[in-house]
Motif scaffolding. Structure first.
Motif, mmCIF file in Angstrom:
data_model
loop_
_atom_site.group_PDB
_atom_site.id
_atom_site.type_symbol
_atom_site.label_atom_id
_atom_site.label_comp_id
_atom_site.label_asym_id
_atom_site.label_seq_id
_atom_site.Cartn_x
_atom_site.Cartn_y
_atom_site.Cartn_z
ATOM 1 N N SER A 66 -32.835 -12.491 -56.065
ATOM 2 C CA SER A 66 -32.791 -11.175 -56.709
ATOM 3 C C SER A 66 -33.240 -11.180 -58.173
ATOM 4 O O SER A 66 -34.060 -10.345 -58.569
ATOM 5 C CB SER A 66 -31.385 -10.582 -56.593
ATOM 6 O OG SER A 66 -31.152 -10.171 -55.272
ATOM 7 N N ARG A 70 -36.494 -9.013 -59.435
ATOM 8 C CA ARG A 70 -36.401 -7.920 -60.409
ATOM 9 C C ARG A 70 -37.288 -8.189 -61.626
ATOM 10 O O ARG A 70 -38.008 -7.294 -62.086
ATOM 11 C CB ARG A 70 -34.944 -7.737 -60.836
ATOM 12 C CG ARG A 70 -34.046 -7.209 -59.729
ATOM 13 C CD ARG A 70 -32.726 -6.725 -60.284
ATOM 14 N NE ARG A 70 -31.952 -7.777 -60.910
ATOM 15 C CZ ARG A 70 -30.977 -8.451 -60.304
ATOM 16 N NH1 ARG A 70 -30.682 -8.195 -59.032
ATOM 17 N NH2 ARG A 70 -30.297 -9.377 -60.936
ATOM 18 N N TYR A 85 -35.785 -2.041 -63.205
ATOM 19 C CA TYR A 85 -36.110 -2.634 -61.909
ATOM 20 C C TYR A 85 -34.882 -3.370 -61.400
ATOM 21 O O TYR A 85 -34.795 -4.588 -61.389
ATOM 22 C CB TYR A 85 -37.339 -3.540 -62.028
ATOM 23 C CG TYR A 85 -38.595 -2.734 -62.176
ATOM 24 C CD1 TYR A 85 -39.327 -2.343 -61.061
ATOM 25 C CD2 TYR A 85 -39.010 -2.298 -63.430
ATOM 26 C CE1 TYR A 85 -40.466 -1.558 -61.195
ATOM 27 C CE2 TYR A 85 -40.144 -1.510 -63.569
ATOM 28 C CZ TYR A 85 -40.864 -1.140 -62.448
ATOM 29 O OH TYR A 85 -41.983 -0.353 -62.575
ATOM 30 N N HIS A 86 -33.911 -2.584 -60.976
ATOM 31 C CA HIS A 86 -32.623 -3.085 -60.526
ATOM 32 C C HIS A 86 -32.217 -2.296 -59.295
ATOM 33 O O HIS A 86 -32.744 -1.226 -59.019
ATOM 34 C CB HIS A 86 -31.572 -2.947 -61.648
ATOM 35 C CG HIS A 86 -30.351 -3.779 -61.461
ATOM 36 N ND1 HIS A 86 -29.285 -3.372 -60.701
ATOM 37 C CD2 HIS A 86 -30.034 -5.011 -61.916
ATOM 38 C CE1 HIS A 86 -28.356 -4.311 -60.694
ATOM 39 N NE2 HIS A 86 -28.788 -5.317 -61.427
ATOM 40 N N VAL A 95 -38.338 -1.909 -55.892
ATOM 41 C CA VAL A 95 -37.810 -3.247 -55.666
ATOM 42 C C VAL A 95 -37.486 -3.462 -54.197
ATOM 43 O O VAL A 95 -37.793 -4.507 -53.612
ATOM 44 C CB VAL A 95 -36.559 -3.489 -56.544
ATOM 45 C CG1 VAL A 95 -35.925 -4.834 -56.230
ATOM 46 C CG2 VAL A 95 -36.937 -3.426 -58.023
#
Length: 280
Positions: A66, A70, A85-86, A95
């Motif tokens: 992850s 991101r 970008y989460h 994403v």
């Protein structure tokens, strides 16, 4: 999937590769391809490390890391680090779409185990569902959301108090992790939960095994009955800060936000928690 401190990382990797070497003997590795959906704050870091060790060295593991995803997505789209970008940020759908591409790539590449924070993909199910057995770990949704809030406070992702968290869009999305992951939707608008829940319940029926954080030994036994090797699950990413004391109003609000995830959790327990030993 936070990076461990150096010594813990060295120890974990030694255990991982020792396990993989032991599983490289004929007939000792996983009996089936496995797609492990890592629901956030459900012990998935500890479980994934244990599952890696069950894959023989000559077979491939596909990891959707992850933090790297991101950061990579932010750099690709903006040329700089960008917290939007989460999973709960304004670019969450971008994403999620990239993760789906990686999921499909790893499955097409023939990875024995695929692990990551991927949403349920109809394309992956259509093309690879007959080959992969889907697995996940769930946790009481209220406890999981509180854990998410505590982590956000530790990391500085969220600076407000619990009431602010519960009234925020970020808090609502994090209270509905299972709903979003199992329905395959990165973002669910208020009022659209019922439709997403129907899809998520259908997708939950497609899972071969769901374990629960409060019974990891039971999950390990069920995994062994289905896949062959029994994973040895250590503890990683455990919080060291103080817990949260909830008022009655806060607990009621949490239960309201988590209602779809509670429905999914109850459905999973009804199907899987009562069937220990029937996973073969």
């Amino acid at each position: 999937m936070r990076e461990l401190p150096p010594f813990a990382r060295m120890k974990t990797r030694a255990q991982r590769y020792g396990g993989r070497m032991a599983r490289s003997l004929p007939g000792s590795g996983l009996r089936h391809d496995c797609a492990f959906m890592h629901l956030p704050k459900c012990g998935g870091t500890s479980v994934s490390e244990a599952l890696y060790a069950t894959v023989p060295l000559h077979l491939k593991i596909g990891i959707l890391d992850s933090p790297s995803i991101r950061t990579g997505q932010a750099l690709f789209h903006t040329g700089r680090a960008d917290d939007s970008y989460h999973d709960e940020g304004p670019n969450a759908e971008t994403v999620a779409a990239f993760r789906e591409q990686l999921l499909l790539m790893h499955m097409a590449h023939g990875c024995r185990l695929v692990h990551g924070h991927f949403l349920f993909s109809e394309t992956a199910w259509r093309e690879f569902g007959a080959r992969y057995r889907y697995v996940t770990i769930m946790r009481d949704p209220v406890e999981r959301t509180i854990s998410n809030f505590r982590m956000d406070r530790r990391t500085g992702t969220f600076s407000g108090d619990l009431d602010s968290f519960l009234s925020s869009e970020e808090g609502r999305l994090k209270a509905q992790h299972a709903l979003r992951f199992l329905s395959g939707r990165a973002r669910i608008a208020p009022g659209a939960e019922a439709d997403a829940l129907a899809i998520a319940l259908t997708n939950l029926e497609r899972f071969s095994l769901v374990g629960f954080l409060d019974d990891l030994p039971g999950f390990a036994a069920d995994f062994a009955a289905m896949f062959g090797p029994r994973p040895w699950i250590a503890r990683h990413n455990e919080a060291s800060d103080a817990g949260v004391t909830l008022s009655g109003a806060q607990r009621a609000r949490l239960a309201e936000l988590c209602a779809p995830d509670i429905a999914l959790y109850d459905a999973a327990r009804a199907r899987f928690a009562s069937k220990k030993g029937d996973a073969a």
